[in-house]
Design a protein around this motif. Structure first.
Motif, PDB file in Angstrom:
ATOM      1  N   LYS A  99       0.852  -1.189   0.000  1.00  0.00           N
ATOM      2  CA  LYS A  99       0.000   0.000   0.000  1.00  0.00           C
ATOM      3  C   LYS A  99       0.891   1.243   0.000  1.00  0.00           C
ATOM      4  CE  LYS A  99      -4.060  -2.058   0.423  1.00  0.00           C
ATOM      5  NZ  LYS A  99      -3.588  -3.380   0.000  1.00  0.00           N
ATOM      6  N   PRO A 100       0.482   2.325  -0.657  1.00  0.00           N
ATOM      7  CA  PRO A 100       1.301   3.542  -0.692  1.00  0.00           C
ATOM      8  C   PRO A 100       1.692   3.985   0.718  1.00  0.00           C
ATOM      9  CG  PRO A 100      -0.521   3.738  -2.217  1.00  0.00           C
ATOM     10  CD  PRO A 100      -0.769   2.476  -1.434  1.00  0.00           C
ATOM     11  N   ILE A 101       2.964   4.273   0.906  1.00  0.00           N
ATOM     12  CA  ILE A 101       3.434   4.640   2.249  1.00  0.00           C
ATOM     13  C   ILE A 101       3.130   6.102   2.580  1.00  0.00           C
ATOM     14  CG2 ILE A 101       5.239   2.885   2.233  1.00  0.00           C
ATOM     15  CD1 ILE A 101       7.294   5.035   1.678  1.00  0.00           C
ATOM     16  N   VAL A 102       2.643   6.836   1.594  1.00  0.00           N
ATOM     17  CA  VAL A 102       2.255   8.226   1.826  1.00  0.00           C
ATOM     18  C   VAL A 102       1.205   8.592   0.781  1.00  0.00           C
ATOM     19  CG1 VAL A 102       4.062   9.179   0.313  1.00  0.00           C
ATOM     20  CG2 VAL A 102       3.143  10.582   2.155  1.00  0.00           C
ATOM     21  N   VAL A 103       0.266   9.434   1.151  1.00  0.00           N
ATOM     22  CA  VAL A 103      -0.745   9.922   0.217  1.00  0.00           C
ATOM     23  C   VAL A 103      -0.197  11.164  -0.477  1.00  0.00           C
ATOM     24  CG1 VAL A 103      -3.082  10.863   0.001  1.00  0.00           C
ATOM     25  CG2 VAL A 103      -2.621   9.012   1.634  1.00  0.00           C
ATOM     26  N   HIS A 104      -0.255  11.170  -1.804  1.00  0.00           N
ATOM     27  CA  HIS A 104       0.364  12.254  -2.566  1.00  0.00           C
ATOM     28  C   HIS A 104      -0.104  13.628  -2.107  1.00  0.00           C
ATOM     29  CE1 HIS A 104       1.829  14.744  -5.825  1.00  0.00           C
ATOM     30  NE2 HIS A 104       0.591  15.134  -6.064  1.00  0.00           N
ATOM     31  N   GLU A 105      -1.406  13.806  -1.975  1.00  0.00           N
ATOM     32  CA  GLU A 105      -1.955  15.117  -1.621  1.00  0.00           C
ATOM     33  C   GLU A 105      -1.460  15.572  -0.244  1.00  0.00           C
ATOM     34  OE1 GLU A 105      -4.115  13.379  -4.843  1.00  0.00           O
ATOM     35  OE2 GLU A 105      -3.670  12.590  -2.832  1.00  0.00           O
ATOM     36  N   ASP A 106      -1.397  14.624   0.697  1.00  0.00           N
ATOM     37  CA  ASP A 106      -0.906  14.954   2.039  1.00  0.00           C
ATOM     38  C   ASP A 106       0.573  15.320   2.003  1.00  0.00           C
ATOM     39  OD1 ASP A 106      -3.433  14.327   2.887  1.00  0.00           O
ATOM     40  OD2 ASP A 106      -2.895  12.357   3.706  1.00  0.00           O
ATOM     41  N   ALA A 107       1.340  14.534   1.226  1.00  0.00           N
ATOM     42  CA  ALA A 107       2.782  14.794   1.126  1.00  0.00           C
ATOM     43  C   ALA A 107       3.041  16.142   0.476  1.00  0.00           C
ATOM     44  CB  ALA A 107       3.452  13.680   0.332  1.00  0.00           C
ATOM     45  N   HIS A 108       2.234  16.453  -0.549  1.00  0.00           N
ATOM     46  CA  HIS A 108       2.370  17.726  -1.260  1.00  0.00           C
ATOM     47  C   HIS A 108       2.174  18.890  -0.288  1.00  0.00           C
ATOM     48  CE1 HIS A 108       1.302  20.125  -5.170  1.00  0.00           C
ATOM     49  NE2 HIS A 108       2.301  20.639  -4.502  1.00  0.00           N
ATOM     50  N   LYS A 109       1.125  18.813   0.474  1.00  0.00           N
ATOM     51  CA  LYS A 109       0.833  19.881   1.432  1.00  0.00           C
ATOM     52  C   LYS A 109       1.947  19.995   2.478  1.00  0.00           C
ATOM     53  CE  LYS A 109      -2.630  21.328   4.832  1.00  0.00           C
ATOM     54  NZ  LYS A 109      -3.875  20.959   5.554  1.00  0.00           N
ATOM     55  N   ARG A 110       2.404  18.839   2.977  1.00  0.00           N
ATOM     56  CA  ARG A 110       3.422  18.824   4.034  1.00  0.00           C
ATOM     57  C   ARG A 110       4.742  19.423   3.570  1.00  0.00           C
ATOM     58  NH1 ARG A 110       4.787  13.003   6.327  1.00  0.00           N
ATOM     59  NH2 ARG A 110       5.718  12.784   4.252  1.00  0.00           N
ATOM     60  N   VAL A 111       5.193  19.046   2.380  1.00  0.00           N
ATOM     61  CA  VAL A 111       6.498  19.527   1.919  1.00  0.00           C
ATOM     62  C   VAL A 111       6.471  21.034   1.683  1.00  0.00           C
ATOM     63  CG1 VAL A 111       6.171  19.157  -0.579  1.00  0.00           C
ATOM     64  CG2 VAL A 111       8.459  19.037   0.409  1.00  0.00           C
ATOM     65  N   LEU A 112       5.346  21.555   1.199  1.00  0.00           N
ATOM     66  CA  LEU A 112       5.262  22.999   0.985  1.00  0.00           C
ATOM     67  C   LEU A 112       5.360  23.747   2.311  1.00  0.00           C
ATOM     68  CD1 LEU A 112       2.517  23.405  -1.777  1.00  0.00           C
ATOM     69  CD2 LEU A 112       4.996  23.157  -2.025  1.00  0.00           C
ATOM     70  N   GLU A 113       4.734  23.215   3.332  1.00  0.00           N
ATOM     71  CA  GLU A 113       4.788  23.856   4.647  1.00  0.00           C
ATOM     72  C   GLU A 113       6.200  23.825   5.223  1.00  0.00           C
ATOM     73  OE1 GLU A 113       1.929  21.645   6.867  1.00  0.00           O
ATOM     74  OE2 GLU A 113       0.190  22.706   6.021  1.00  0.00           O
ATOM     75  N   VAL A 114       6.871  22.674   5.104  1.00  0.00           N
ATOM     76  CA  VAL A 114       8.219  22.521   5.678  1.00  0.00           C
ATOM     77  C   VAL A 114       9.228  23.394   4.944  1.00  0.00           C
ATOM     78  CG1 VAL A 114      10.120  20.893   6.020  1.00  0.00           C
ATOM     79  CG2 VAL A 114       7.786  20.218   6.603  1.00  0.00           C
TER      80      VAL A 114
END
Length: 434
Positions: A412-427
């Motif tokens: 199963k995907p270890i990360v959801v793309h949309e969640d990862a996208h949002k997280r990396v922009l914040e960091v």
């Protein structure tokens, strides 16, 4: 009495034809002994005792030794530190001069400076030549004398400077009679230098004109045989970059552009050596990487649940090669989706890639992470699903390396793309604006 000779020190130039240092050595005033050092300082850092790059180098040296034997000559190959190697060479022969080609990596420049000092104490001259690039160091600069840090203007300047003589081969074969005549010396066995033979499925040196002609149309599709696989040969100099650039100049500008990228990254490494361990743009060293070790291992093993990423990693782990487009996708996934330090990924690629080259590997990883010169904006995050639809819509490449991707057993995907996208922009935003 030891024979009076000059040495040609081979490193990233494992060929006898069209080789700059060898050409100048053979035209010098003494017979030439080619020498090679299996540098223990480098080999000791390799974890895999079946490292296929070592096997490739060893096989190539054996081939060159056979060529030299037919000329009544030999290569002198030493295993150990470079300093000990040159103590051996200067005891074995009455050496008057050493000829070699420039290596731009930080370790190499320090090593060469130390050897030059050592030779100077013995009144032995040290000569270096440009060979692995078309333009080096200070040959492609801005009008104000500063180095370029953006590829497009560098590439334009590179092309305006290019003349036919830059691509002209060095006719070494005219002077083969000047090799020192002696009995063939034995090359240290792989076991002697601490390695065992790896698999020998190496890419061919021969690339058809038709592949280069269609390169711009086929290079982005990993299921096609649309790339040259010449990276290994360019890295170790088993082919002349001048020969390849000359063909590219006449056949395909996009392919030529890939060779210009090689020169560009070597220039960056030379002018900004800090990039070996730090971001080109210092503000990116403030990023708070997650560096989750479990997720990193899943990425390494090709078990992320994203088929195109997993296919690329498995291809590299199995063959030592990864398609260029997929390299970008896997690198972006590690840095942007998993927020793992680009240096972790760079080091893993360095272990696995047959064509590993510090300048290109470092440059491309920093581009992927957004922290390098000429990097795309940090908020550009590749979507692996959309890129699969674009470059492997029939899943031919994915099926080759991840045959189970449509099964329920697939990770199963270890990360959801949309969640990862949002997280990396914040960091990233926090690090850059903090």
């Amino acid at each position: 009495m030891p024979a009076t000779v000059n040495l040609c020190w081979l490193r990233r130039d494992l060929r006898l034809l069209d080789q700059a240092a060898l050409y100048h050595a053979l035209k010098s005033d003494n017979p030439i002994v080619p020498v090679f050092v299996f540098d223990s300082d480098i080999l000791n850092d390799l974890d895999d005792k079946h490292d296929r790059r070592v096997t490739f180098i060893h096989d190539r040296l054996e081939e060159m030794q056979e060529q030299l034997a037919r000329l009544g000559s030999t290569m002198d190959v030493f295993y150990g530190t470079v300093e000990n190697a040159f103590r051996h060479f200067t005891n074995e022969y009455d050496v008057k001069a050493v000829f070699t080609n420039i290596d731009y990596e930080p370790y190499a420049t320090k090593r060469d400076a130390a050897i030059a000092r050592m030779l100077k104490e013995k009144n032995i001259t040290f000569h270096q030549y440009k060979d692995q690039v078309i333009f080096d160091r200070d040959e492609v600069l801005k009008d104000n004398g500063e180095p370029y840090t953006v590829f497009t203007p560098y590439s334009k300047k590179w092309k305006t400077l290019l003349k036919d003589f830059h691509l002209r081969p060095y006719p070494t074969e005219k002077y083969f009679r000047n090799f020192h005549k002696q009995k063939v010396k034995k090359i240290p066995a792989l076991r002697t230098i601490g390695f065992l033979a790896g698999e020998r499925h190496f890419p061919s040196l021969r690339v058809k004109d038709s592949l280069i002609e269609k390169y711009d149309e086929t290079r982005d599709y990993p299921a096609l045989s649309g790339t040259s696989h010449l990276g290994l040969h360019l890295r170790f100099g088993t082919v002349s970059v001048r020969e390849i650039a000359d063909r590219a100049k006449h056949l395909n500008e996009t392919f030529l552009g890939e060779l210009i990228w090689r020169d560009f990254f070597q220039s960056i490494l030379w002018h900004f050596p800090h990039v070996e361990h730090q971001s080109f743009r210092a503000e990116y060293d403030k990023i708070q990487w997650r560096n989750n070790e479990k997720e990193f291992q899943q990425w390494c093993d090709g078990e992320t649940g994203y088929p195109i990423v997993d296919a690329g990693m498995r291809e590299m782990n199995t063959t030592g090669f990864m398609h260029n487009r997929v390299r970008m996708i896997t690198a972006s996934f590690l840095t942007k989706h998993l927020l793992i330090d680009w240096r972790w990924g760079e080091a893993y690629f360095a272990k696995k890639l047959l064509d590993y080259d510090l300048a290109a590997n470092n440059g491309n990883w920093q581009l992927a992470a957004g922290c390098g010169c000429d990097a795309s904006p940090y908020f550009r995050v590749f979507n692996p699903v959309l890129l699969t639809e674009k470059f492997d819509k029939d899943f031919k490449y994915v099926r080759t390396w991840v045959p189970e991707f449509e099964e329920l057993t697939y990770t199963k995907p270890i990360v959801v793309h949309e969640d990862a996208h949002k997280r990396v922009l914040e960091v990233y935003k926090k690090a850059l604006n903090g």
